[in-house]
Design an enzyme around this catalytic site. Structure first.
Site, short mmCIF file in Angstrom:
data_model
loop_
_atom_site.label_atom_id
_atom_site.label_comp_id
_atom_site.label_asym_id
_atom_site.label_seq_id
_atom_site.Cartn_x
_atom_site.Cartn_y
_atom_site.Cartn_z
N ALA A 155 6.84 -11.71 45.74
CA ALA A 155 5.79 -11.11 46.57
C ALA A 155 6.08 -9.62 46.67
O ALA A 155 7.22 -9.19 46.45
CB ALA A 155 5.84 -11.74 47.95
N GLU B 238 7.87 -19.41 42.52
CA GLU B 238 6.97 -20.32 43.24
C GLU B 238 5.65 -20.48 42.47
O GLU B 238 5.11 -21.57 42.35
CB GLU B 238 6.71 -19.79 44.66
N GLU C 9 14.95 -15.08 48.48
CA GLU C 9 14.42 -14.67 49.79
C GLU C 9 15.49 -14.59 50.87
O GLU C 9 15.43 -13.73 51.75
CB GLU C 9 13.31 -15.64 50.24
C1 3H9 Z 1 8.94 -13.33 48.17
O1 3H9 Z 1 8.69 -13.46 47.02
C2 3H9 Z 1 8.33 -14.11 49.27
C3 3H9 Z 1 7.62 -15.36 48.82
O2 3H9 Z 1 8.49 -16.46 48.85
C4 3H9 Z 1 6.50 -15.73 49.75
C5 3H9 Z 1 5.26 -14.95 49.65
C6 3H9 Z 1 4.15 -15.50 50.47
N1 3H9 Z 1 8.21 -5.92 45.99
O3 3H9 Z 1 15.24 -3.19 41.40
P1 3H9 Z 1 14.54 -2.23 40.51
C7 3H9 Z 1 10.36 -2.20 43.14
S1 3H9 Z 1 10.04 -12.13 48.68
C8 3H9 Z 1 7.94 -4.61 45.96
O4 3H9 Z 1 15.05 -0.85 40.45
P2 3H9 Z 1 15.41 -3.70 38.19
C9 3H9 Z 1 11.62 -1.48 43.52
O5 3H9 Z 1 11.58 -1.04 44.85
C10 3H9 Z 1 10.51 -11.29 47.21
N2 3H9 Z 1 8.62 -3.74 45.16
O6 3H9 Z 1 14.41 -2.81 39.01
C11 3H9 Z 1 11.62 -0.34 42.52
O7 3H9 Z 1 10.72 0.63 42.99
P3 3H9 Z 1 10.99 2.18 42.69
C12 3H9 Z 1 11.52 -12.03 46.45
C13 3H9 Z 1 9.58 -4.23 44.38
O8 3H9 Z 1 14.83 -3.82 36.85
C14 3H9 Z 1 11.03 -0.97 41.26
O9 3H9 Z 1 10.30 -2.12 41.73
N3 3H9 Z 1 11.96 -11.25 45.33
C15 3H9 Z 1 9.89 -5.59 44.37
O10 3H9 Z 1 16.80 -3.20 38.36
C16 3H9 Z 1 12.06 -1.42 40.25
O11 3H9 Z 1 13.00 -2.24 40.93
C17 3H9 Z 1 13.04 -10.47 45.36
O12 3H9 Z 1 13.74 -10.39 46.33
C18 3H9 Z 1 9.16 -6.46 45.22
N4 3H9 Z 1 9.40 -7.79 45.26
O13 3H9 Z 1 15.40 -5.13 38.90
C19 3H9 Z 1 13.35 -9.69 44.10
N5 3H9 Z 1 10.90 -5.80 43.50
O14 3H9 Z 1 11.05 2.31 41.21
C20 3H9 Z 1 13.48 -8.24 44.41
C21 3H9 Z 1 11.19 -4.59 42.98
O15 3H9 Z 1 9.83 2.85 43.34
N6 3H9 Z 1 13.62 -7.44 43.22
N7 3H9 Z 1 10.38 -3.65 43.50
O16 3H9 Z 1 12.30 2.49 43.36
C22 3H9 Z 1 14.71 -7.43 42.42
O17 3H9 Z 1 15.66 -8.14 42.63
C23 3H9 Z 1 14.72 -6.46 41.27
O18 3H9 Z 1 13.79 -5.45 41.56
C24 3H9 Z 1 14.38 -7.08 39.91
C25 3H9 Z 1 14.25 -5.91 38.87
C26 3H9 Z 1 15.51 -8.01 39.48
C27 3H9 Z 1 13.07 -7.81 39.95
#
Ligand code: 3H9
Length: 690
Positions: free
Chosen positions: A60, A102, A122
């Site tokens: 999300a 999901e 999460e």
């Molecule tokens: C969820 O899913 C809730 C659901 O269960 C229910 C819903 C109803 N949202 O980390 P990076 C941005 S909760 C918004 O440097 P990488 C990040 O800020 C979510 N922005 O890249 C950055 O921005 P900027 C569960 C996000 O390649 C850019 O993307 N998911 C999100 O090293 C690049 O990110 C997580 O907790 C997001 N979800 O790693 C996963 N994710 O360039 C969270 C990233 O402006 N994300 N951004 O600074 C990660 O773990 C890593 O970003 C990922 C990529 C592994 C995906």
């Protein structure tokens, strides 16, 4: 945002929302529309859900949490998938995390590329999955295995996901082609396998195993609201017929947690970490210098650990010492650490040998001549450092980056002994350097932009989290820590006992209190550094003078009989504290845990404000990132500056004025920035550098 192509009866919907295909409102609307259209299209028999880029779906969009939701919601899209008369297969090419997994689990089939990673992280954001994850994952792999995955939040590899049953197959070649084939197979079979309808993994054994894991998890962390919520959500779905009701339980828990201050702090910390990568005044396109080889000066614990970081990242490194004995001891220690990792199975034996093979040893600074970067990790003494840097200036090749791992010293003064101060900066690794992610990147007055940009890139290659700071004594982390240490000593003299202070600090969320930490690190270290740099810690210094260095001598602030790792109270120390207090004419009284926390942490916040005023850190969130990743500040409290905002800056400023009056220590007076923000009802979160 969603490309649609129909070919051979299959609609391929490709998500394209860089950088991570987060499921924000616009992407959700586009996906929902594309699904509706494909389902309605009579020429379409099956649907494939694919994504552009390295990430399938990163979850999300976290930035939307806590704001009014724009329809359609992710659960609405999953309802559409549930109601679809046509099979939908997910082609997972990269990370499928949170809402991304999901979404995939609500499809009728899943195929993954070998590089894919799948998980529900999460919990790390203080929440739980909110779009059916707590229900579909248990139905796919059993509630026990699913609970374990959701509890750690760690993703699994594609291969592991296949063995667990999260994906149907790992595909080596064309992933979308394989997904098409699978989708058509399902269409031909005439039945739509929906994870929600499965109950084969909800056996009495897996349920009992889940309950045992749940009991252990809640006992381990009784205050973690999201762990309790996770248990309730999974438990609600253990009855095969309870899917819809359990999803409603999950959704309600999710909504409550999104508003929880712990989750807010963890989300703040997530973005703070990423924000730290942006250094004001350093354009993205700043040129970089190539780094192919490295040299580390000093084979001590720090030098060895830093060398391991290079070897782990595939960069050959020479460790340089002044004499054979120290070099052999250092390299033996490194080999021992690698052997331990291989034994535990965290690396393979081949990796162990490769990494050890990348580290060579040499005697004499002239061996640094070919290195693209030299990191000095010698004794913490300005004379020693200046000597090393003036010799490095003579031997290092032109353009080599010369870095010091000093934890306190003036990097400008070190740079000044060279004829190339533009190539010099600080890289302050934390101990153990091969484990800790944080690196304070110290930008000296004359450090060239390309040197800084290269160092930041290099730190990422080494799998580190770099935060740029300016030059001052102790930089950001140790400068603030010094405030806490000083306040801790003062508390002892005023009447708190070491175990009371440590209990208040661990209750606050640190893994260890300051006195237990001092005993672990060795009280001789602070004592020697105070001798060199000035300052008195009457209690700690008296203990060190008595040879009580902490755990290594079996006694420090606590007693460690027979090599025990947890200390016990020592009446002798408590008597010593009372004696020192009397000598200083300080009256003793008792302190509540809340008072102890305020006495220790408010001066740190105050120092953080000074650090901002002086431009040593670019933003409050950089300070928080340093404290969470280098000093074990509880992430769910968001770091000292975020925490200060939650306490209220007025409260903190008033308390500091009171502490200054009570202790006669003017340095406790609120810093001008803190005073101003407190008076305006402001917050650090809204502060911007002038
Ligand atoms: C969820 O899913 C809730 C659901 O269960 C229910 C819903 C109803 N949202 O980390 P990076 C941005 S909760 C918004 O440097 P990488 C990040 O800020 C979510 N922005 O890249 C950055 O921005 P900027 C569960 C996000 O390649 C850019 O993307 N998911 C999100 O090293 C690049 O990110 C997580 O907790 C997001 N979800 O790693 C996963 N994710 O360039 C969270 C990233 O402006 N994300 N951004 O600074 C990660 O773990 C890593 O970003 C990922 C990529 C592994 C995906």
């Amino acid at each position: 945002m969603v490309r649609q192509e129909v070919d051979g009866g299959v609609a391929v919907l490709t998500l394209a929302n860089p950088p991570v295909n987060a499921l924000g409102a616009a992407l959700r609307a586009a996906l929902d529309g594309a699904l509706e259209q494909a389902i309605a299209d009579a020429s379409v028999r099956a649907i494939v859900l694919a994504a552009e880029g390295r990430v399938f779906v990163g979850g999300a969009d976290i930035t939307e949490f806590g704001k009014p939701q724009q329809p359609p919601s992710l659960p609405d899209i999953l309802d559409r998938l549930d109601a679809s008369p046509k099979p939908v297969v997910a082609a997972i090419g990269g990370a499928a995390l949170g809402g991304g997994l999901e979404l995939a689990m609500a499809c009728h089939g899943r195929v993954a590329a070998p590089a894919a990673k799948l998980g529900l992280p999460e919990i790390k954001l203080g929440i739980i999955p909110g779009a059916g994850g707590t229900q579909r994952l248990p139905r796919l792999i059993g509630p026990d295995a699913a609970f374990s995955m959701m509890l750690t939040g760690e993703p699994v590899s594609a291969e592991k996901a296949a063995s667990l049953g999260i994906v149907d197959a790992v595909v080596l070649g064309d992933l979308v082609a394989a997904a098409r084939t699978r989708a058509l197979e399902i269409a031909d079979s005439g039945t739509l396998p929906r994870v929600r309808d499965r109950s084969d993994k909800l056996t009495s054994e897996t349920r009992a195993a889940f309950e045992a894991l749940a009991a252990a998890a809640t006992m381990r962390d009784p205050d973690a609201t999201n762990v309790h919520a996770l248990v309730r959500a999974v438990r609600a779905g253990l009855d095969p017929k309870s899917f819809d009701a359990a999803v409603a339980v999950e959704r309600a828990e999710f909504r409550t947690l999104v508003e929880d201050p712990r989750s807010k702090a963890l989300r703040y910390a997530f973005f703070a970490e990423r924000e730290a990568a942006r250094v004001p005044g350093l354009p993205k396109d700043t040129p970089r210098r190539p780094i192919h080889t490295a040299a580390v000066i000093g084979a001590g614990t720090m030098g060895g650990g830093i060398a391991m970081c290079f070897a782990n990242a595939g960069i050959p490194v020479t460790v340089i010492e002044t004499e054979e004995g120290a070099l052999t001891r250092g390299l033996d220690r490194v080999r021992g650490l690698y052997a331990g990792s291989a034994k535990r199975g965290s690396i393979t034996e081949a990796q162990r040998d490769e990494r050890i093979g990348r580290i060579s040893g040499a005697i004499g600074l002239e061996h640094a001549k070919d290195a693209d970067i030299v990191i000095e990790a010698a004794f913490e003494d300005m004379g020693v450092k200046r000597e090393i840097f003036s010799r490095l200036d003579a031997v290092a090749k032109p353009g080599a980056i010369l870095a010091t791992n000093t934890s306190y010293l003036d990097v400008n003064a070190i740079a000044a002994v060279t004829n190339r101060p533009q190539d010099v900066l600080g890289l302050h690794f934390f101990s153990p350097a091969n484990v800790m992610r944080l690196v304070e990147v110290v930008r000296a007055e004359k450090t060239a932009p390309d040197v800084l940009a290269t160092a930041l890139d290099l730190a990422k290659r080494l799998n580190k989290l770099p935060v740029t700071v300016g030059v001052c004594f102790g930089f950001v982390g140790n400068r603030m820590l010094e405030r806490r240490s000083r306040a801790g000593e003062r508390l002892l003299l005023e009447g708190a006992l070491p175990h009371e202070v440590d209990a208040a600090v661990t209750r606050f969320g640190f893994r260890m209190g300051p006195f237990a930490m001092g005993d672990l690190a060795g009280l001789d270290i602070g004592w020697r550094s105070r001798k060199d740099f000035g300052g008195r810690a009457p209690v700690a210094d008296s203990l060190a003078e008595m040879g009580r260095y902490g755990q290594k001598t079996g006694r420090g602030f606590y007693l460690y009989p027979d090599g025990a790792r947890a200390g016990t109270r020592d009446p002798e120390v408590e008597a010593l504290i009372a004696r020192v207090a009397a000598e200083h004419g300080i009256a003793r009284r008792s302190f509540t845990p809340e008072e102890i926390v305020a006495r220790l942490m408010y001066p740190m916040v105050n120092e953080g404000a000074r650090i901002l005023e002086e431009g040593i850190a670019a933003r409050p969130s950089d300070i928080d990132t340093i404290w969470i990743n280098g000093y074990n500040w509880p992430a769910w409290r968001g770091g000292p500056m975020h925490w200060a905002d939650t306490v209220g800056l007025k409260t903190i400023a008033e308390a500091l004025t009171r502490f200054a009056a009570e202790t006669g220590d003017d340095s406790q007076e609120p810093a001008p920035l803190l005073k101003r923000l407190a008076a305006e009802g402001g917050r650090f979160a809204d502060w911007k550098a002038a």
